[in-house]
Design a protein around this motif. Sequence first.
Motif, PDB file in Angstrom:
ATOM      1  N   ARG A 522       0.664  -1.012   0.067  1.00  0.00           N
ATOM      2  CA  ARG A 522       0.033   0.059  -0.019  1.00  0.00           C
ATOM      3  C   ARG A 522       1.035   1.189   0.073  1.00  0.00           C
ATOM      4  O   ARG A 522       0.618   2.168  -0.857  1.00  0.00           O
ATOM      5  N   THR A 523       2.240   0.888   0.753  1.00  0.00           N
ATOM      6  CA  THR A 523       3.058   2.425   0.678  1.00  0.00           C
ATOM      7  C   THR A 523       3.586   2.798  -0.390  1.00  0.00           C
ATOM      8  O   THR A 523       3.445   3.606  -0.909  1.00  0.00           O
ATOM      9  N   ILE A 524       4.029   1.859  -1.221  1.00  0.00           N
ATOM     10  CA  ILE A 524       4.427   1.948  -2.507  1.00  0.00           C
ATOM     11  C   ILE A 524       3.362   2.236  -3.635  1.00  0.00           C
ATOM     12  O   ILE A 524       4.034   3.315  -4.334  1.00  0.00           O
ATOM     13  N   ARG A 525       2.200   1.854  -3.223  1.00  0.00           N
ATOM     14  CA  ARG A 525       1.027   2.516  -4.432  1.00  0.00           C
ATOM     15  C   ARG A 525       0.981   3.854  -4.084  1.00  0.00           C
ATOM     16  O   ARG A 525       0.731   4.709  -4.854  1.00  0.00           O
ATOM     17  N   PHE A 682      11.253 -20.723   5.198  1.00  0.00           N
ATOM     18  CA  PHE A 682      10.352 -19.449   4.927  1.00  0.00           C
ATOM     19  C   PHE A 682      11.328 -18.392   4.934  1.00  0.00           C
ATOM     20  O   PHE A 682      12.206 -18.006   5.437  1.00  0.00           O
ATOM     21  N   HIS A 683      10.964 -17.870   3.671  1.00  0.00           N
ATOM     22  CA  HIS A 683      12.217 -16.565   3.139  1.00  0.00           C
ATOM     23  C   HIS A 683      11.045 -15.300   2.899  1.00  0.00           C
ATOM     24  O   HIS A 683      10.296 -15.325   1.966  1.00  0.00           O
ATOM     25  N   ALA A 684      11.361 -14.367   3.816  1.00  0.00           N
ATOM     26  CA  ALA A 684      10.760 -13.077   3.497  1.00  0.00           C
ATOM     27  C   ALA A 684      11.648 -11.849   3.357  1.00  0.00           C
ATOM     28  O   ALA A 684      12.354 -11.779   4.189  1.00  0.00           O
ATOM     29  N   ASN A 685      11.362 -11.034   2.360  1.00  0.00           N
ATOM     30  CA  ASN A 685      12.160  -9.731   2.202  1.00  0.00           C
ATOM     31  C   ASN A 685      11.218  -8.694   2.749  1.00  0.00           C
ATOM     32  O   ASN A 685      10.151  -8.537   2.550  1.00  0.00           O
ATOM     33  N   ILE A 686      12.061  -7.965   3.572  1.00  0.00           N
ATOM     34  CA  ILE A 686      11.333  -6.768   4.259  1.00  0.00           C
ATOM     35  C   ILE A 686      11.886  -5.514   3.689  1.00  0.00           C
ATOM     36  O   ILE A 686      12.853  -5.274   3.703  1.00  0.00           O
ATOM     37  N   ILE A 687      10.850  -4.546   3.295  1.00  0.00           N
ATOM     38  CA  ILE A 687      11.205  -3.546   2.799  1.00  0.00           C
ATOM     39  C   ILE A 687      10.840  -2.235   3.591  1.00  0.00           C
ATOM     40  O   ILE A 687       9.619  -2.380   4.303  1.00  0.00           O
ATOM     41  N   VAL A 688      11.790  -1.487   4.297  1.00  0.00           N
ATOM     42  CA  VAL A 688      11.537  -0.548   5.185  1.00  0.00           C
ATOM     43  C   VAL A 688      11.525   0.849   4.664  1.00  0.00           C
ATOM     44  O   VAL A 688      12.442   1.272   3.977  1.00  0.00           O
TER      45      VAL A 688
END
Length: 690
Positions: A522-525, A682-688
């Motif tokens: 949502r932040t990116i959009r 489980f692999h998750a990329n986190i964008i801050v």
Amino acid sequence: MAAMTATINVMLAIHGKKTTPIDLYKPLRHYIAQHYSEREAQDAEEDLQAVQHMRTDIERASDALEARRDLLQQYFRALSVMESRFPISNEKEHVNTLYFTWYDAFKPGKKATQQNIHFEKAAIAFNLGAVQSQIALAADRSSPNGLKQACNSFQFAAGAFSFLRDNISMKASGSSSTVDISVECAGMLERLMLAQAQECFYEKVLVDNKPSSLCSKVAKQVGLYYEEAYAALILPPLNQHFDRTWIAHVQLKAAQFHAEACYRVALQLHDQENVAEEIARLKAAGNMLSEAKKSGKGVVGPLLDAVSKLEANINRNLDRAVKENDRVYLMRIPPVESLPSLPAASLVKSAAVGELLDASKEKMFAGLVPDSSAKALSKYTEMLDEVIRVQAEKLQQESEIARVKLREMNLPDSLLSLEGSTSLPEHIRDEVEAVQIDGGPAGFEAEMRQLKDLRRVNEELLVQTEEILEEEAREDAQVRTQFGTRWTRPQSSTLTKSLHDRANGFAANLKQAAESDARIGRTIRDNAPLMAILNARPIEASLPTLGRPILSLNQNEDAIVGTLRQKLAELEMLGSERAGLEDMLKDMKRKDNILPKLMTTSGSYEDLFKKELAKYDPVCAEVAHNVEAQERLIQQIKAANDAFATTFNLQEYLGELLFSHSFSFSFGKVVFFVGEEYDIFFHANIIVVV
């Protein structure tokens, strides 16, 4: 005339003191071996022999005058080096087998012996003054160079006697000393040498045909110096020590030059037709010479001849002046006591021989360092370190103050923006470049799709794992029903409890990651238009710049900008100056070695510390000046920046720039592992978003 050499020019030279041979080598070597070590005694062998050789040469006293002068100076410096290393006295732990014996220069039948190195130093300083007077007397004063040499040598002789009086006499005095090295005698000899040096100048002004007024002033000072020497000679202890001819000689010379001053000023008065005072001055001069000649018994013939010649000139001029006054002027002659004192002009002074006798650069016995000197050096080092620390802190503090003040005023960034050189802070630029390397906004979208796919795969793996665990539980229950108590394996729920717990934890992590991904998406959009600036390379190209106002009430924009730039340049120069001052302090400290001075000083360590630390006062003053200059300059920069901000609407520009700096991006990776038989992760990329 005892202890005096007279020439046709009627000046005096001092005979040197005589001594007896002495062995310095053995007592000093024994002391080194006993109190230091045999190894250090061997290392000092060359220095010990050099000292003994110098003392032997001084005992012979057969060198030429200049060579003897140099030898005395060298030996005095060696004694200063020895003073701090070899305590010489009758005490058991000292060098107690050394006895220095010297004869009185003016009473050769009297001698004194002391176990005191200051007694030896006093004798050497006296002989140095004596040999300088002999060099002066040997000079050919009929030539300009010879006259100059004589004058300089008399001044050096005066300096040697002055040094003896101020620095050594009191340490060597006592019942076992001789009068010639006493404070009173050294002071008298200094005045005598100055009188003869001034007399050389008088001879020069006569040869150069200088005005009578100048000749009178120079002659007056010659008389004053002789008068001071005479005053010391007629007081104890010198009045019973010197031959009567000495006192008569000095007294007559004082009268001669006081009369010479009156005679010379009378010549000037005659030219000015001031006959009354001329007659009074000539009468005063004649009376001085008449009185002095009465007590001049025993003085050398050339001096009496010079006085008689001057007296004849005075009487001749007096007769002429009296006749002129009786025939022409008829002026009343003032009493002699009513006349003002004649002015004097001193053209000489005692030479500073301290530097010639300074032993701080001597390397003799350098390996022998007493504990007292080592402790004093440590204390001085601490004091110096404190000075350097305080000044370094001041310099560093001022640099930090300048940096903070400029940041508060957004300088020099504002000026760079005006030139189209807006720049981002380094840490933000690094983060932006990292985002651009990963693809910029398009990379975000790809990352989000990859995250969605990875989450779906992880969810499927988790479901498969849970199904496997449930299947294993059903099989366990079926076997237990079939075999009953014969089935002894632990229950499936017990064995798989930890796997169920970890699976539940991974399920919670997946849920949290899904919610986080949704928020990031949502932040990116929402910020898609703003994030478009990440496609700009370089990023600064997309930032707002500060421009000149289209309509300005102030027509001096260039002057305002120029003033601000100039002040910033001056501030940068002050910063460079601070760096230079700090380097200078460090370099001075590195080269500052006062150990040789500590080893040769005979005074207070505290006085030496104060003198040595004073070397740093000019640099400390420059530091203080730099601090004051920066304080003034910061105020000037603030005023110039206020004018700049008002003219170029800086607040509006800063608002735009702040908005463009509001977003920066960074990446992080979190990896989860699970499974005994199964490698499920489980692999998750986190964008801050900041």
